[in-house]
Design a protein around this motif. Structure first.
Motif, mmCIF file in Angstrom:
data_model
loop_
_atom_site.group_PDB
_atom_site.id
_atom_site.type_symbol
_atom_site.label_atom_id
_atom_site.label_comp_id
_atom_site.label_asym_id
_atom_site.label_seq_id
_atom_site.Cartn_x
_atom_site.Cartn_y
_atom_site.Cartn_z
ATOM 1 N N LEU A 91 -2.144 4.763 -7.648
ATOM 2 C CA LEU A 91 -1.082 5.310 -6.777
ATOM 3 C C LEU A 91 -1.029 6.829 -6.867
ATOM 4 O O LEU A 91 -0.901 7.517 -5.849
ATOM 5 C CB LEU A 91 0.275 4.732 -7.184
ATOM 6 C CG LEU A 91 0.578 3.326 -6.705
ATOM 7 C CD1 LEU A 91 1.870 2.842 -7.321
ATOM 8 C CD2 LEU A 91 0.687 3.297 -5.191
ATOM 9 N N TYR A 121 5.827 4.275 0.186
ATOM 10 C CA TYR A 121 5.272 3.051 -0.371
ATOM 11 C C TYR A 121 5.624 1.952 0.630
ATOM 12 O O TYR A 121 6.798 1.787 0.981
ATOM 13 C CB TYR A 121 5.915 2.785 -1.732
ATOM 14 C CG TYR A 121 5.293 1.650 -2.488
ATOM 15 C CD1 TYR A 121 4.103 1.835 -3.183
ATOM 16 C CD2 TYR A 121 5.881 0.395 -2.514
ATOM 17 C CE1 TYR A 121 3.518 0.792 -3.875
ATOM 18 C CE2 TYR A 121 5.302 -0.648 -3.209
ATOM 19 C CZ TYR A 121 4.123 -0.449 -3.875
ATOM 20 O OH TYR A 121 3.534 -1.492 -4.560
ATOM 21 N N ALA A 128 -3.963 8.240 -5.097
ATOM 22 C CA ALA A 128 -3.839 8.037 -3.648
ATOM 23 C C ALA A 128 -2.878 9.068 -3.052
ATOM 24 O O ALA A 128 -3.115 9.608 -1.969
ATOM 25 C CB ALA A 128 -3.364 6.627 -3.352
ATOM 26 N N ALA A 129 -1.782 9.351 -3.792
ATOM 27 C CA ALA A 129 -0.819 10.348 -3.306
ATOM 28 C C ALA A 129 -1.472 11.726 -3.257
ATOM 29 O O ALA A 129 -1.225 12.518 -2.358
ATOM 30 C CB ALA A 129 0.404 10.363 -4.215
ATOM 31 N N ASN A 147 -4.075 11.660 -0.392
ATOM 32 C CA ASN A 147 -3.503 11.123 0.850
ATOM 33 C C ASN A 147 -4.285 9.907 1.347
ATOM 34 O O ASN A 147 -4.658 9.813 2.505
ATOM 35 C CB ASN A 147 -3.488 12.224 1.928
ATOM 36 C CG ASN A 147 -2.396 11.954 2.942
ATOM 37 O OD1 ASN A 147 -1.501 11.143 2.686
ATOM 38 N ND2 ASN A 147 -2.475 12.607 4.088
ATOM 39 N N ASP A 148 -4.500 8.970 0.455
ATOM 40 C CA ASP A 148 -5.238 7.751 0.761
ATOM 41 C C ASP A 148 -4.236 6.652 1.129
ATOM 42 O O ASP A 148 -3.120 6.634 0.621
ATOM 43 C CB ASP A 148 -6.039 7.352 -0.498
ATOM 44 C CG ASP A 148 -7.069 6.286 -0.220
ATOM 45 O OD1 ASP A 148 -7.303 5.996 0.960
ATOM 46 O OD2 ASP A 148 -7.654 5.776 -1.194
ATOM 47 N N SER A 149 -4.626 5.738 2.005
ATOM 48 C CA SER A 149 -3.739 4.621 2.338
ATOM 49 C C SER A 149 -4.579 3.378 2.587
ATOM 50 O O SER A 149 -5.792 3.398 2.456
ATOM 51 C CB SER A 149 -2.888 4.948 3.566
ATOM 52 O OG SER A 149 -3.699 5.012 4.713
ATOM 53 N N GLY A 150 -3.906 2.283 2.975
ATOM 54 C CA GLY A 150 -4.612 1.026 3.212
ATOM 55 C C GLY A 150 -5.019 0.386 1.908
ATOM 56 O O GLY A 150 -4.189 0.180 1.034
ATOM 57 N N LYS A 151 -6.306 0.072 1.760
ATOM 58 C CA LYS A 151 -6.766 -0.594 0.532
ATOM 59 C C LYS A 151 -7.019 0.398 -0.599
ATOM 60 O O LYS A 151 -7.503 0.005 -1.659
ATOM 61 C CB LYS A 151 -8.048 -1.378 0.814
ATOM 62 C CG LYS A 151 -7.799 -2.703 1.508
ATOM 63 C CD LYS A 151 -9.060 -3.529 1.464
ATOM 64 C CE LYS A 151 -8.750 -4.989 1.680
ATOM 65 N NZ LYS A 151 -9.883 -5.844 1.378
ATOM 66 N N LEU A 152 -6.780 1.635 -0.378
ATOM 67 C CA LEU A 152 -6.952 2.709 -1.370
ATOM 68 C C LEU A 152 -8.386 2.738 -1.912
ATOM 69 O O LEU A 152 -8.610 2.949 -3.108
ATOM 70 C CB LEU A 152 -5.951 2.556 -2.522
ATOM 71 C CG LEU A 152 -4.472 2.418 -2.132
ATOM 72 C CD1 LEU A 152 -3.603 2.446 -3.388
ATOM 73 C CD2 LEU A 152 -4.022 3.503 -1.177
ATOM 74 N N THR A 169 0.841 -1.187 0.000
ATOM 75 C CA THR A 169 0.000 0.000 0.000
ATOM 76 C C THR A 169 0.881 1.243 0.000
ATOM 77 O O THR A 169 2.109 1.134 -0.015
ATOM 78 C CB THR A 169 -0.950 0.013 1.212
ATOM 79 O OG1 THR A 169 -1.873 1.083 1.073
ATOM 80 C CG2 THR A 169 -0.196 0.167 2.520
ATOM 81 N N GLN A 170 0.274 2.387 -0.028
ATOM 82 C CA GLN A 170 1.071 3.608 0.086
ATOM 83 C C GLN A 170 0.387 4.572 1.028
ATOM 84 O O GLN A 170 -0.836 4.558 1.177
ATOM 85 C CB GLN A 170 1.300 4.246 -1.272
ATOM 86 C CG GLN A 170 0.099 4.943 -1.863
ATOM 87 C CD GLN A 170 0.478 5.692 -3.132
ATOM 88 O OE1 GLN A 170 1.252 5.197 -3.927
ATOM 89 N NE2 GLN A 170 -0.070 6.870 -3.301
ATOM 90 N N ILE A 171 1.195 5.369 1.685
ATOM 91 C CA ILE A 171 0.650 6.377 2.593
ATOM 92 C C ILE A 171 1.564 7.587 2.540
ATOM 93 O O ILE A 171 2.799 7.434 2.614
ATOM 94 C CB ILE A 171 0.489 5.823 4.037
ATOM 95 C CG1 ILE A 171 -0.024 6.926 4.970
ATOM 96 C CG2 ILE A 171 1.761 5.201 4.555
ATOM 97 C CD1 ILE A 171 -0.473 6.421 6.323
ATOM 98 N N GLY A 172 0.992 8.740 2.381
ATOM 99 C CA GLY A 172 1.778 9.983 2.308
ATOM 100 C C GLY A 172 2.882 9.867 1.281
ATOM 101 O O GLY A 172 2.632 9.546 0.114
#
Lengths: 169, 506
Positions: B330, A29, B333-334, B337-342, A23-26
């Protein structure tokens, strides 16, 4: 697909299968791996976490805190599993659970002055497999009994009404 | 490691482009609409096959046998999903549901129309539970028999459920979870049962079921239909057994009158009409597969949105299985600012994809409105021209699903020996490679079939534009160019999507 668990096995390895989530956050990766894929109670397991910057691929080199809590609604009780430094850019956290259940592992770290929290599911042992089936059967039974009851009342009311009309007519 | 299937070679894509341009030029230059009478062949009159068709429609035994078989498989799927291995490629719940049934279902419409609805396990289980009869006419008091509220008497609920189903399938990833697949199956049975216990007829099939409505709309392009043998008998009929049922046979579950039936959309192929007709005047027949979408089907506002939704969601299926989709996800999401399962990013992409198709269609309809004489109402043109999306969606859906079915059904035999996947390990890299190579028919046959399907869909869509344009706005030739541009754009997108490598489901 990102964020989805995938199970893998390599024929060159004798190890049991592992479960991996990406997953990715901020700015990061993140790859998270649970070993073994389906840990049982009292069986030692390990979480491996790898985080790298999205822009230049540089691995995160600070420290990561791993916490765990029950995956249930309205539960805030969290337990610290451990705080890990990178080992060859991978943060490795061991675990051993005494009871089966669904848990959430939270990995926390700070980078660029920003706090990062990533939650991953962890299932220990077999879940309550037949629970949903029991719930469905129960829901259908309640529904059918209710419908039957309402219909019976309707029929009786109709009979009484038509009887009255017959007498009046 | 994610395996990908190769896309359609560029030589096929080039051939399709040439075909599209040549056919478009022909339609633009032709100023007339050919109107030939519809030709049909009654299946009941064909030797050997006719006897089987008569037995199928005349007695409930064969249908009941098929229902019981499908229900047994369905129960196996639930049991395996709940208690079997959670490795998707080793559990029959995920493989049978998503790789075989979901992919094969659309292909079955191409040959058999809405036949699946007649043996649907969700409806079969619900009917047995509520009506408490295997096949005979049930006591009407087992259901509350309420009328569906006026607001819900449309295909809007089915469209919403279809979007939700797609979100679960592609976003949450039900396809790779045997457990969630079983939960979804149980949820469908629960909804079908609740609907049958509360509402009259089969409201779930008619208004709510996303799969049934998808099959229904695609069935407008099917080569078979259940229709009166002699329409004069229906015209003189005073008892309407097809609508009200007979002493032993249930009425039409979706309230259709056979004598007036012009389109397959709401027919569930249950055969009640054929069994209840005292004159044996209802039978299956073969027809030109395109005629209903081209001429017979009547436009409706809610149905127009369902058809557009079908086109958009079908395309989104293809997009989500292309390798570039992850990069899109991706990037978004960037951005948010999404995370987890998007799931937020996925939901935004899903809705954007749907909106793009609707806006493109509305834009071309508006252009048509501008250049056509008489200035027809926008809403009328929007609902009338929308049938163009059916052959486009259906042909791409078929082409896409052929790839799944041809390339991902290997290993099913082994799975039948161990449907719960007990003690099974995930596929090793060697097995993945071996399955990747193991294709049902040759790859060239697959590519040729995909190209032929897209060409067929495009050809039908132009026929729809030609006929509907004439009927709706008196337009022909160059005045149809905006809608032809729409068909070219959508087919071009489909060709490009088929050229992309496709990720293996698991």
């Amino acid at each position: 697909m990102l964020g989805r668990p995938s199970y893998s096995l390599n024929e060159d390895s004798t190890t049991p299968p592992s479960m991996q989530v990406e997953t990715q956050i901020g700015d990061y990766y993140v790859t998270y791996m649970v070993f073994p894929a389906f840990p049982s109670p009292n069986q030692p397991g390990r979480v491996n976490l790898y985080a790298s910057r999205i822009d230049d691929g540089r691995p995160f080199d600070g420290e990561v805190a791993f916490k765990v809590r029950d995956d249930s609604l309205f539960n805030d009780d969290e337990e610290l599993l451990g705080v890990q430094l990178p080992d060859d850019n991978v943060f490795r956290q061991g675990f051993e659970f005494r009871e089966a259940g669904n848990f959430i592992v939270r990995a926390e770290f700070e980078a660029g002055g920003e706090p990062y929290q990533i939650d991953f599911p962890l299932q220990i042992g077999e879940p309550a497999r037949w629970g949903p089936l029991g719930l469905t059967v129960a829901a259908i039974m309640v529904l059918l009994i209710t419908v039957n009851f309402v219909q019976r009342n309707r029929l009786i009311s109709d009979k009484i009404r038509s009887g009255r009309q017959d007498r009046a007519g | 490691m994610m395996m990908v299937h190769p896309g359609l070679p560029s030589v096929w894509a080039a051939a399709l482009c040439v075909f599209m341009l040549a056919l478009s030029a022909y339609i633009l230059l032709a100023n007339t609409v050919s109107g030939r009478p519809a030709k049909t062949i009654s299946l009941a009159n064909i030797p050997v096959l006719g006897a089987f068709v008569r037995a199928l429609t005349g007695t409930p035994v064969i249908l009941l046998f098929l229902k019981i078989t499908v229900v047994c498989l369905f129960v196996l799927v639930i049991a395996a999903g709940l208690s079997g291995s959670q490795i998707p490629e080793r559990n029959i719940a995920t493989v049978l549901t998503w790789n075989i049934w979901w992919a094969g279902l659309i292909i079955s419409v191409f040959f058999l129309g809405s036949a699946w609805c007649a043996i649907c396990p969700w409806d079969a289980i619900a009917t047995w539970l509520v009506r408490r009869r295997l096949w005979r006419r049930a006591h009407p008091n087992n259901s509350l028999n309420l009328r569906v509220s006026r607001r819900l008497r449309s295909v809007w609920p089915a469209l919403v459920l279809f979007i939700v189903l797609t979100w679960f399938e592609l976003g949450v990833g039900v396809t790779s979870s045997p457990y969630m697949t079983a939960l979804l199956a149980l949820a469908m049975v629960l909804m079908a049962t609740a609907s049958l216990a509360v509402f009259e007829g089969k409201a779930f099939c008619r208004y709510f079921c996303p799969v049934g409505r998808t099959i229904g709309f695609y069935s407008q392009l099917a080569p078979v239909e259940l229709r009166p043998v002699n329409t004069d008998i229906c015209a003189g009929c005073k008892t309407l057994e097809c609508y009200y049922g007979s002493e032993t046979v249930d009425p039409c579950p979706t309230h259709l009158v056979m004598g007036r039936l012009k389109q397959n959309t709401y027919c569930t192929s249950c055969g009640n009409c054929a069994r209840s007709c005292p004159d044996n005047n209802v039978a299956w027949r073969l027809r030109a597969p395109s005629r209903e979408a081209i001429e017979d089907a009547r436009p409706h506002w809610d149905e127009a949105w369902f058809m557009l939704g079908l086109l958009a969601l079908t395309e989104f299926h293809g997009i989500s299985m292309a390798p570039f989709f992850e990069a899109w996800l991706l990037s978004l999401a960037a951005l948010v600012n999404d995370s987890g399962k998007l799931l937020w990013s996925f939901s935004i992409l899903l809705l954007s994809g749907m909106l793009a198709v609707v806006l493109a269609y509305a834009f071309f309809v508006r252009l048509t409105q501008k250049i056509c004489p008489g200035r027809s109402e926008f809403k009328k043109l929007f609902s009338g021209f929308v049938f163009v999306s059916l052959p486009l969606a259906f042909s791409y859906h078929l082409a896409h699903n052929l790839s799944h079915l041809f390339r991902e059904s290997s290993g099913f035999g082994a799975l039948l020996l161990n449907p719960f996947g007990l003690g099974a390990q995930p596929l090793s890299m060697m097995e993945k490679h071996s399955r990747h190579q193991d294709i049902l028919f040759s790859q060239d046959f697959l590519f040729a079939s995909q190209a032929a399907l897209l060409a067929f869909g495009f050809w039908i869509s132009l026929k729809v534009i030609q006929h509907r344009g004439y009927v709706l706005a008196g337009a022909a030739g160059l005045r149809l160019s905006p809608m032809i541009m729409f068909a070219i754009t959508i087919t071009g997108l489909h060709v490009w999507l088929l050229m992309q490598p496709m990720m293996m489901r698991f």
